[in-house]
Design an enzyme around this catalytic site. Structure first.
Site, PDB file in Angstrom:
ATOM      1  N   HIS A  77      -1.688 -10.329  -6.268  1.00  0.00           N
ATOM      2  CA  HIS A  77      -0.297  -9.859  -6.248  1.00  0.00           C
ATOM      3  C   HIS A  77       0.649 -10.729  -7.094  1.00  0.00           C
ATOM      4  O   HIS A  77       1.472 -10.220  -7.841  1.00  0.00           O
ATOM      5  CB  HIS A  77       0.236  -9.838  -4.816  1.00  0.00           C
ATOM      6  CG  HIS A  77      -0.410  -8.806  -3.942  1.00  0.00           C
ATOM      7  ND1 HIS A  77      -0.392  -7.468  -4.236  1.00  0.00           N
ATOM      8  CD2 HIS A  77      -1.093  -8.924  -2.779  1.00  0.00           C
ATOM      9  CE1 HIS A  77      -1.024  -6.799  -3.274  1.00  0.00           C
ATOM     10  NE2 HIS A  77      -1.476  -7.665  -2.389  1.00  0.00           N
ATOM     11  N   HIS A 134     -10.172  -1.839  -4.088  1.00  0.00           N
ATOM     12  CA  HIS A 134      -8.929  -2.199  -3.393  1.00  0.00           C
ATOM     13  C   HIS A 134      -8.055  -3.108  -4.255  1.00  0.00           C
ATOM     14  O   HIS A 134      -6.823  -3.011  -4.231  1.00  0.00           O
ATOM     15  CB  HIS A 134      -9.192  -2.858  -2.038  1.00  0.00           C
ATOM     16  CG  HIS A 134      -7.914  -3.046  -1.285  1.00  0.00           C
ATOM     17  ND1 HIS A 134      -7.310  -2.024  -0.586  1.00  0.00           N
ATOM     18  CD2 HIS A 134      -7.049  -4.090  -1.225  1.00  0.00           C
ATOM     19  CE1 HIS A 134      -6.164  -2.438  -0.101  1.00  0.00           C
ATOM     20  NE2 HIS A 134      -5.972  -3.692  -0.478  1.00  0.00           N
ATOM     21  N   ASP A 140      -4.201  -2.424  -5.164  1.00  0.00           N
ATOM     22  CA  ASP A 140      -3.116  -3.413  -5.087  1.00  0.00           C
ATOM     23  C   ASP A 140      -2.397  -3.548  -6.434  1.00  0.00           C
ATOM     24  O   ASP A 140      -1.167  -3.651  -6.483  1.00  0.00           O
ATOM     25  CB  ASP A 140      -3.672  -4.786  -4.690  1.00  0.00           C
ATOM     26  CG  ASP A 140      -3.921  -4.915  -3.190  1.00  0.00           C
ATOM     27  OD1 ASP A 140      -3.359  -4.126  -2.412  1.00  0.00           O
ATOM     28  OD2 ASP A 140      -4.693  -5.823  -2.812  1.00  0.00           O
ATOM     29  N   HIS A 157       0.824  -1.216   0.000  1.00  0.00           N
ATOM     30  CA  HIS A 157       0.000   0.000   0.000  1.00  0.00           C
ATOM     31  C   HIS A 157       0.856   1.263   0.000  1.00  0.00           C
ATOM     32  O   HIS A 157       0.424   2.305  -0.504  1.00  0.00           O
ATOM     33  CB  HIS A 157      -0.981  -0.032   1.172  1.00  0.00           C
ATOM     34  CG  HIS A 157      -1.876  -1.243   1.137  1.00  0.00           C
ATOM     35  ND1 HIS A 157      -2.425  -1.802   2.239  1.00  0.00           N
ATOM     36  CD2 HIS A 157      -2.270  -2.004   0.070  1.00  0.00           C
ATOM     37  CE1 HIS A 157      -3.148  -2.866   1.872  1.00  0.00           C
ATOM     38  NE2 HIS A 157      -3.053  -3.020   0.569  1.00  0.00           N
TER      39      HIS A 157
HETATM   40 ZN   LIG Z   1      -4.033  -4.540  -0.499  1.00  0.00          ZN
END
Ligand SMILES: [Zn+2]
Length: 291
Positions: A267, A240, A244, A81
């Site tokens: 991710h 969100h 990311d 973040h």
């Molecule tokens: Zn996150």
């Protein structure tokens, strides 16, 4: 010809403190200005000799549910973040001095970092920012979860992201398409928080992790919706995921020009795509003013 922008750093040093979700330990983060072409570099100040860890995809190692960077045996964790805030605001060069391995979780969003960086202001530097232009379709993943980079019809970076937790979940299916600019990032993405399903949150607590953060501090979903919490956006979860994504793409160290489409990506897949694009795409290097 695509127009390249100038590199940017912050105008002065600024700090933020908090505690790590996983370790529960207090941590201080100081953002410092850095010279052009430095990139984003974490500096661990708690070691006998400060250790530098560049935020580049080759320093990323796979850890569950968080992004970890490691260089010469020294790591920083939960950096995603912070990276999203820096990339979202187009701050290209910055030293991030930290006195613990794990970054503060804050409220689970990037907004506390954005507000801290906004206090510093921005300095525009002489050198131009390197661009990576997507010229062909590149797709990674499988039918369940995939990400694709496509040539962009317009300059800049746009993302179309979908999460799908199935019809019986209170999160359900959410889709967003959004251009990534500092204004959009600040207004539409930065405040969206990390979210967990209730089973995941209970499992983590049972493992002794995250004991300092209560269910109230995190965005936890049960079958009816968020537990003891109000949503900041109706589609906060997919926002969100885009936040990311912005942090993961920062590990490329350059501006991406392309249209990205992601279906239940995360991710790991995002970072793999960065690696492939760096290997395959044309990069327009940044130039010095005098060159
Ligand atoms: Zn996150």
């Amino acid at each position: 010809m695509r127009v390249q922008r100038k590199q940017r750093t912050i105008a002065r040093s600024v700090s933020i403190s908090g505690y790590g979700y996983w370790s529960g330990k207090d941590v201080n983060v100081e953002f410092r200005p850095a010279a052009a072409a430095t990139g984003i570099v974490f500096v661990r100040s708690d070691l006998p000799k400060p250790a530098r860890i560049a935020a580049v995809v080759t320093n990323r190692i796979e850890t569950p549910r968080r992004t970890t960077l490691t260089s010469r045996g020294v790591s920083v964790e939960m950096v995603e973040h912070i990276l999203a805030a820096l990339a979202g605001l187009q701050i290209d060069n910055c030293e991030v001095w930290v006195d613990r391995p794990e970054m503060p979780g804050c409220d689970g969003s990037a907004m506390p970092f954005v507000e801290t960086l906004d206090r510093a202001g921005v300095t525009v530097q002489d050198e131009t920012r390197t661009q990576l232009v997507v010229k062909e379709i590149t797709r990674l993943g499988n039918d369940d979860s995939w990400i694709e980079a496509r040539p962009a019809p317009t300059p800049g970076l746009t993302v179309r992201f979908r999460v799908d937790y199935g019809p019986s979940s209170s999160i359900g299916r959410q889709t967003i398409q959004i251009p990534i600019t500092p204004e959009v990032f600040r207004r539409d993405l930065a405040a969206s928080r990390t979210f967990l399903l209730k089973e995941e949150a209970e499992w983590l607590l049972a493992q002794g992790l995250g004991t300092r953060a209560s269910l109230k501090d995190l965005l936890v979903f049960d079958a009816d919706g968020p537990v003891d919490n109000e949503l900041r956006y109706q589609d906060e979860c997919v926002r969100h995921k885009v936040l990311d994504f912005v942090g993961d793409m920062a590990l490329g160290g350059c501006d991406l020009v392309g249209h990205f489409v992601a279906h239940r990506s995360g991710h790991r897949l995002n970072a793999e795509l960065v690696k492939v694009l760096l290997a395959e795409c044309e990069k327009i290097e940044g130039k010095r003013k005098s060159a």
